[in-house]
Enzyme design. Sequence first.
Site, short mmCIF file in Angstrom:
data_model
loop_
_atom_site.label_atom_id
_atom_site.label_comp_id
_atom_site.label_asym_id
_atom_site.label_seq_id
_atom_site.Cartn_x
_atom_site.Cartn_y
_atom_site.Cartn_z
N SER A 29 -81.73 11.95 -29.19
CA SER A 29 -80.91 11.10 -30.05
C SER A 29 -81.36 9.64 -29.97
O SER A 29 -81.45 9.07 -28.89
CB SER A 29 -79.44 11.21 -29.65
OG SER A 29 -78.93 12.50 -29.93
N ALA A 53 -75.57 14.26 -17.74
CA ALA A 53 -74.96 13.07 -18.34
C ALA A 53 -76.06 12.02 -18.40
O ALA A 53 -76.23 11.22 -17.49
CB ALA A 53 -73.77 12.58 -17.52
N CYS A 111 -71.77 14.50 -28.50
CA CYS A 111 -72.11 14.19 -27.11
C CYS A 111 -70.81 14.05 -26.32
O CYS A 111 -69.94 13.24 -26.69
CB CYS A 111 -72.91 12.90 -27.03
SG CYS A 111 -73.33 12.42 -25.33
N LYS A 146 -74.22 17.85 -36.12
CA LYS A 146 -74.13 18.59 -34.86
C LYS A 146 -72.74 18.40 -34.29
O LYS A 146 -72.35 17.29 -33.91
CB LYS A 146 -75.19 18.13 -33.87
CG LYS A 146 -75.19 18.97 -32.59
CD LYS A 146 -76.37 18.64 -31.69
CE LYS A 146 -76.40 19.56 -30.47
NZ LYS A 146 -77.58 19.31 -29.61
N ASN A 172 -72.73 21.63 -29.14
CA ASN A 172 -73.31 20.77 -28.12
C ASN A 172 -72.81 21.25 -26.76
O ASN A 172 -72.09 22.24 -26.65
CB ASN A 172 -72.90 19.31 -28.35
CG ASN A 172 -73.94 18.32 -27.82
OD1 ASN A 172 -74.56 18.56 -26.79
ND2 ASN A 172 -74.10 17.21 -28.51
N THR A 173 -73.19 20.53 -25.71
CA THR A 173 -72.70 20.86 -24.38
C THR A 173 -71.19 20.68 -24.33
O THR A 173 -70.58 19.99 -25.16
CB THR A 173 -73.36 19.97 -23.32
OG1 THR A 173 -73.09 18.60 -23.64
CG2 THR A 173 -74.85 20.20 -23.26
N GLY A 197 -76.24 25.98 -21.03
CA GLY A 197 -76.76 27.19 -20.40
C GLY A 197 -75.91 28.42 -20.67
O GLY A 197 -75.03 28.42 -21.54
N GLY A 223 -76.78 26.88 -27.75
CA GLY A 223 -75.85 27.03 -26.64
C GLY A 223 -76.12 28.31 -25.88
O GLY A 223 -75.73 29.39 -26.32
N GLY A 245 -82.32 25.05 -25.28
CA GLY A 245 -82.24 23.87 -24.45
C GLY A 245 -82.50 24.16 -22.99
O GLY A 245 -83.62 24.04 -22.49
#
Length: 285
Positions: A29, A53, A111, A146, A172-173, A197, A223, A245
């Site tokens: 990003s 993070a 995010c 996203k 996203n996470t 993960g 994801g 990812g």
Amino acid sequence: MNASGILGSRPEALERLARAGSAALVTKSFTREPRSGYPTPIAVPIPQGLLNAVGLSNPGLEALPGLLERIRGLGKPVIVSIAGSTPEEFAEIAAAAEEAGAAAVELNLSCPHARGRGLEIGMDPVAVREVAGAAASTVTIPVLAKLGVVDRLVEVAGKALEAGARGLVLINTIRAMAIDVYAMKPVLGHGVGGLSGPAIHPVAVRAVYEVYREYRTDIIGVGGVEDWRTAAEMILAGARAVQVGTAVITRGETVISEIVQGLQKYLQEVGATSIQDVVGAAHKN
């Protein structure tokens, strides 16, 4: 393709992804000004996956043209991930990305640990509509929104599409943290981060499934994709493409070619001639 933030900041890393068979390349990003990010540790493996993070660390817009120029010869479309705090800022960065040669822009609206950005915008349907509309009205290349896991995900997705987003990237996470029981403090320098993960894969599949069921739109699923089976789940739920990812970090970029080969074999087994034949197939049974 790679997920944003995974080998997406240096030309050499993107070249490795291209050689591994990625159909498109996604940058990390970019924000208008450079950001140094959060204190270390910024990424810590845990049994459930990976906590990170990073803090949207990036060299800022000035570095984007140089990055895209370096990878222009790879013959792969480049999706530039962008992050901002206002609709006007997103539009400005999107325009700069298009001018630099991006094939599409991915709006980082999810995010989980950047104050005033990301998920704080992405959980508000009105804000998502304004950001997506500002970006889509400024550029001619596709705008992808996203989105992360929020209570009104289907509604938020709809607002992005109404405003002109050509597709969605889900998810996203997930906001999470871990604590070192001996140091008695969070394992991440920032404290709270995002979980990626295998642990989030079922959540991502559910998100893709529910949004596709409502809108039948173009979706990139991300994801917990780590093999052909988890990629196939995303596609059957409604994704037309997938991003990888954490598996790239834990297993190397060759996991991409392994997934592609596995999907080719899977299509033969189920009698399909292309991925398109099975996109959203779980909704038909």
